[in-house]
Design an enzyme around this catalytic site. Sequence first.
Site, mmCIF file in Angstrom:
data_model
loop_
_atom_site.group_PDB
_atom_site.id
_atom_site.type_symbol
_atom_site.label_atom_id
_atom_site.label_comp_id
_atom_site.label_asym_id
_atom_site.label_seq_id
_atom_site.Cartn_x
_atom_site.Cartn_y
_atom_site.Cartn_z
ATOM 1 C CB CYS A 54 -0.939 0.024 1.203
ATOM 2 S SG CYS A 54 -2.190 -1.243 1.095
ATOM 3 C CG ASN A 71 -6.662 -0.294 1.364
ATOM 4 O OD1 ASN A 71 -6.034 0.175 0.420
ATOM 5 N ND2 ASN A 71 -6.063 -0.843 2.404
ATOM 6 C CG HIS A 117 -2.857 3.821 2.131
ATOM 7 N ND1 HIS A 117 -3.462 3.519 0.929
ATOM 8 C CD2 HIS A 117 -2.895 2.673 2.874
ATOM 9 C CE1 HIS A 117 -3.844 2.251 0.949
ATOM 10 N NE2 HIS A 117 -3.516 1.718 2.113
#
Length: 351
Positions: free
Chosen positions: A118, A288, A258
């Site tokens: 990520c 996500n 993020h």
Amino acid sequence: MTEIKRTAAITGVHAWAPRNVVTNSRLEQLMDTTDEWITARTGIKERRWMEEEGMATSDLAVHAVEGLLKKTGTNPLEVELLICCTATPDMAFPATANVITDKLGMNQTAGFDLSAACSGFLFGLNTAARYIESGMYQKVIVVGADKMTSIIDLSDRSTAIIFGDGAGAVLLEPSTDGLGVRDGIMRSDGIGRTYLCQKAGGSLNPASLDTVNRKEHYIHQEGKTVFKFAVTNMAGVAQEIMERNGLSADDVQWLVPHQANKRIIDATRERTALPEDKVMVNIQRYGNTTNASIPLCLHEWEPQLKKGDNLILAAFGGGFTWGSLYVRWAFDGAKALNLADVQPGQLNLIP
Ligand code: UT7
């Protein structure tokens, strides 16, 4: 810090997500979960899932990069490097970057993939900036793209509800006015490699009937452990980059975190002492999206971004990997999009 003569400015941004919206109530039909649980624990209300057959991560990325080229009036043959940041490449090899450049006729462009889970887009942006700063390249594209649905296990309710598919891309060009990537911190710690991973399919556990039966080709996450590391490290590194660049909360126009979990975003905001209206949050709409989450935010807030704005980007991901970038925004988004007057909340939403 020593003065940087040539910096890497972000001169364009674009993002794309599949039209197929999957709401929490649809997930209630697919697994033992509730809208209340998902909303309270993650902040997610819906995500986009690419459900058409034969569509890969490169197809998501192509939409984002094609839009970026069009928007910025960039000749694809002038792009010297494309870095594709992904955790879900089309194939183990060759690189998805090669597939993207081929699909877009960019046969003069060098390409490679960057794997940092990520945090990948942030690592990719920091890496790309060095190519521009060194004078090696004039036009570099960084694309973050993930088809997370290709590794979601619908029988694992604690991970299946989190992820979505998407892609976002930025164009980097040289600036002599100090615009663009000003500073970057990247960190990794392999202690995290078992807590968030795809166990099989690599050289350690090659694909076999057993690995398939044990569901080891799906994403595996020990959520609570990852959550603890994420809260501490993402917030810590955002604070660190602000301190080492002498930036107070008043000096920063936007925090771009993020989008892993609204609670992790809130912890990062509190640590940096920024007010809520300076934090880009769209996790409620996309979930996500791994490598796409930061450029999806930049695209959505593009109309409100102004030349000279100070942005702090921060991410945490599997590995573990984490980091933060200090970026000085290089253009007036509303002007670039030919919008006369942009009110807060009037965003560049993906249809
Ligand atoms: O992006 C890269 C990095 N990734 C992250 O940052 C993710 C970090 N982790 C998280 O965001 C959170 O840990 C999750 C959202 C994944 C999970 O939230 P949690 O608060 O840590 O929940 P938990 O896993 O500890 O589960 C609590 C309870 C359990 O039930 P019991 O054992 O207390 O009876 C789970 O079985 O919630 C249950 N549960 C669910 N219930 C309804 C787990 N998933 C669900 C679900 N619906 N989808």
